[in-house]
Every structure is written in C-alpha cells, then in structure tokens.
Design an enzyme around this catalytic site. Structure first.
Site, PDB file in Angstrom:
ATOM      1  N   ASP A  22       0.841  -1.187   0.000  1.00 23.81           N
ATOM      2  CA  ASP A  22       0.000   0.000   0.000  1.00 23.81           C
ATOM      3  C   ASP A  22       0.881   1.243   0.000  1.00 23.81           C
ATOM      4  OD1 ASP A  22      -2.288  -1.540   0.076  1.00 23.81           O
ATOM      5  OD2 ASP A  22      -2.347  -1.577   2.263  1.00 23.81           O
ATOM      6  N   TYR A  41       4.488  -9.252   7.674  1.00 26.06           N
ATOM      7  CA  TYR A  41       4.010  -7.884   7.889  1.00 26.06           C
ATOM      8  C   TYR A  41       4.064  -7.540   9.365  1.00 26.06           C
ATOM      9  CZ  TYR A  41       1.674  -8.494   3.358  1.00 26.06           C
ATOM     10  OH  TYR A  41       1.389  -8.727   2.048  1.00 26.06           O
ATOM     11  N   TYR A  96      -4.787  -9.962   2.167  1.00 32.30           N
ATOM     12  CA  TYR A  96      -4.993  -8.540   2.507  1.00 32.30           C
ATOM     13  C   TYR A  96      -4.930  -8.374   4.025  1.00 32.30           C
ATOM     14  CZ  TYR A  96      -6.766  -7.888  -2.267  1.00 32.30           C
ATOM     15  OH  TYR A  96      -6.911  -7.834  -3.632  1.00 32.30           O
TER      16      TYR A  96
END
Ligand SMILES: [Zn+2]
Ligand SMILES: [Zn+2]
Length: 427
Positions: A240, A306, A378
């Site tokens: 992103d 992440y 996601y």
C-alpha cells in the site's frame, strides 16, 4: 533426383551463381556454404560431361541478380548501423525483393525440384550476413531476444537496427510512507493536470497524486546510466502507498528501452540510485537480467511478513488478544475483494493462508501484530474484517472494532534468483 542432373538443368537456364546453385541442394549435405556446394557441383558436372572444367565466367546471376556477392557489404552496413550502441547478441532478418523470390521458384521448377527443396534465398542471406557481422563485431547470434535485431530491405536498399530493451533486477526497500510504487496519475484529470488557466483541484495541476514514487527514485537513474530513451519499473506486487517496505525488500525489474550501454557496473549503479533516492528508497542486489525476469517478477506471488500497528475501538486485554491471534494462526481466510481495491478488477472471494501470527499489547487500545501470510493476503482486512467481507478476522474474533494504523512489509520471501546476462560475465 540426382544432384548432378539438378545442376545440369539449373545451369542450363542461364547464368546462375555458385550460391544460388548450391542453395538448390542445401538440404542434401552439411558443413558447406552454398557457394562451396555450388562450386563443387559445377566442377563435378564439368567432369561428368567431360568438359574443360576451368571456372567459367557465369556473368551476373539471373536468380539473385548478384545479391549473393553482397554479404560482406551488408555485414559492414549492419556494423555501421549499430555504431555507438553496446550489444552482446544480434540477429539478421532479410526482406528479399519479390522478383528474387519469383526467380527462385522458377529456378526450382526448371531444375525439376519441389517448391520447398533446398534453402530459401532469405535464410541464406540472413545466415551469411550474420556470420560476417559476428566476425566483424565479436557478438553472438541469438534468435531469442537479441540485443540488436537487423532488418535488411533489399528492394529499398535499407538496413534497420532495432535495439531491444535491457533489464536490471534488484530489491527495493521503501523507508518513507506515502510513496506509491509507480507514478500515480490523478483520477480526476487523468494525469493531464488540465494545463493552462484551469488547473485540476484534485492534484493541484501536477497530474499526479504523489510527488514521488519508487519508480521515479530509481528508473531515471538506470535510464540515464544505460543511455536509453525510456525506463519502466516492474514490481513483484506492491505494498500500500502508506506501508513501508522493509527487511528483505521487494523484487523489481527496470526495463530500459533502446539502451546505448548495457554492460554497466551494477554496484556503481546501485550507489547512484541510493544517493539519488536519498533515504526515501533503497535498492540492493542489483544485477543485469534477461527479459524473462519481467514475467517472473510480475508472477512472483511470494509469502510475506508484515508488522501492523492496530487500534481497537474498545479495551482489549492481553489474554483475549492472545486467544484471537492463536485462532488466526494456521487458518485459511476467505476474502471478498476489498472495497478499497481498484474496482476495475473483478470482485471475487479468495482463500489465503495465515502461516504465523503474533501480537503484543501496547496499551488497552493498541497492539502490534505480526503476520506471516500467503502471497495476496490482505492484511488491513484481516485485522478489520472489512464489514464482514473477510472471514475470520481479528476484529471478528475479538468482537471489537480493529483497524490498522500503520503497516510495514518486513519480508518478501521466495526464490527469485535472476536470470543473469551470462554472456556479459563469461570473461
Ligand atoms: Zn545468385
Ligand atoms: Zn488532477
């Protein structure tokens, strides 16, 4: 048919050069040029017919109209056409005049051969000019994406040198937020900025939503060093805009069109890019790569790690968080295409695995969550639940609203050793 009979019939049609004669029977012997074949045939024919086998002046060949004497000349013209451009591989293509192709068909017919007997004029021309060009320049012939592709147009008496793109592979880290990977044209004015007295309000007239991008920090430097006309950034997926890309970095390939230099010092290029990007972006592991790397990098759907800063809309205690995280670990998540994702993409429900999940409470309303997940998972939606479109989710398991306030990619995994330009590294 006997080759001597072919030769007898062919030479009876008028003056035919050795190359055109030999080409008729090119499929019957190997290791010779067509001119050598033709010359041997002529000698054998003279012996058979008990003629004086002194070389006869055959005059200008009616089949190729003397073109088979021009191989050297075209090889030199090719070298001139590519002057000032660095290349390791090449290929030669020829457009013969229609008349020569008609002559060839006629000669085969007269010699009693099928249309496809021997070798076409065009392939001999390509090969003979190519061989000579290789000797002149030291480059290697390649049929698969050569650095330079020559096209000889005999009727127009022209040669064109098309310089193919070159490729640099590497990994990037993005150390500042709000940098898109590639230029992001404004959707209101579609990138025009509406030049003139009425600038676009949405982008302030620049045509772009962001001033910088990973592409703009890297591609122009490569384009400049390789002296090309255009450079394009291809990333292995993208984070992103507001996410950092840390740790291992993310694979990318920069394609430079019409480069005049290919064999550049990648270590120096790397430090040039890093100096230019000035801490916003960093690259490493730069290599000269083959064109196949673009597809490989684009298809690279690697597992990733992440780190997310998460905010809850009610107090969450450490035990409840630990229990929810334990549920997430090892689970298969169903995600309907998130609202925020480009709506030009088809909406689908897809399944992605969460390999590992850990969390640490920062205070009653905040936590740091680390997720190791399959490519394409996601993360923001895994945390928030995306109004029921992602299942399960951290918010759903806790029964508390949860939102990602900052997201970093800390590793992009997977084997992605580049296909290097081997011919550059042989010596
Ligand atoms: Zn000829
Ligand atoms: Zn705009």
């Amino acid at each position: 048919m006997d080759v001597l009979e072919v030769a007898a019939r062919a030479t009876a049609t008028g003056p035919v050069c050795d190359a055109c004669l030999g080409r008729l029977v090119a499929d019957r012997s190997f290791g010779l040029s067509n001119a050598e074949r033709g010359s041997a045939l002529r000698t054998a024919l003279a012996l058979r017919d008990d003629e004086d086998h002194e070389p006869v002046d055959t005059g200008a060949c009616w089949v190729c109209e003397g073109r088979c004497t021009e191989f050297n000349e075209w090889a030199e013209r090719a070298a001139e056409a590519a002057e000032g451009t660095e290349f390791a591989t090449y290929n030669v293509g020829t457009r013969p005049p229609p008349l020569i192709e008609e002559n060839e068909a006629l000669l085969r017919e007269e010699a009693g051969l099928d249309d496809d007997a021997g070798e076409p004029f065009k392939s001999e021309f390509n090969r003979e000019v190519g061989k000579r060009f290789g000797r002149l320049t030291g480059a290697e012939v390649s049929f698969d994406r050569p650095d330079v592709q020559f096209t000889i147009d005999l009727a127009e008496d022209e040669i064109d040198a098309k310089v193919n793109s070159t490729f640099v592979y590497g990994r990037y880290r993005k150390l500042e937020r709000d940098i898109p990977q590639t230029e992001w044209p404004c959707r209101e004015c579609k990138g025009s900025g509406r030049k003139g007295p009425d600038p676009c309000d949405h982008c302030g007239g620049s045509g772009y939503l962001y001033d910088d991008s990973v592409e703009e920090y890297t591609a122009p430097v490569v384009e400049d060093v390789m002296d090309g006309t255009e450079a394009t950034f291809h990333g292995a997926g993208r984070e992103d805009v507001d996410a950092l890309m840390l740790g291992t970095g993310r694979p990318f390939v920069i394609e430079v069109e019409e480069p005049r230099r290919r064999r550049v010092d990648v270590e120096r290029l790397q430090s040039d890019i890093n100096a230019f990007a000035d801490g916003a972006v960093e690259v490493e592991g730069l290599r000269l790569a083959t064109y196949d790397m673009v597809e490989r990098v684009k298809e690279h759907d690697a597992a990733k790690r992440y780190r997310a800063q998460v905010a809850f809309d009610a107090d969450v205690d450490a035990d409840a968080l630990a229990a929810a995280i334990e549920e997430l670990e090892g689970t298969t998540v169903e995600q309907y295409t998130p609202n925020r994702v480009d709506h030009r993409r088809a909406s689908i429900t897809r399944e992605r695995d969460v390999y590992e999940a850990t969390a640490e409470v920062d205070d009653a309303r905040r936590a740091t969550v680390e997720i190791h997940g399959e490519g394409g998972l996601y993360i923001k939606e895994l945390i928030s639940g995306d109004e029921g479109r992602t299942e399960p989710s951290l918010a759903g398991l806790l029964g508390v609203g949860a939102e990602v306030t900052a997201l970093d990619v800390v590793a992009v995994e997977g084997e992605d050793e580049p296909f290097e330009r081997e011919e550059f590294f042989r010596d």
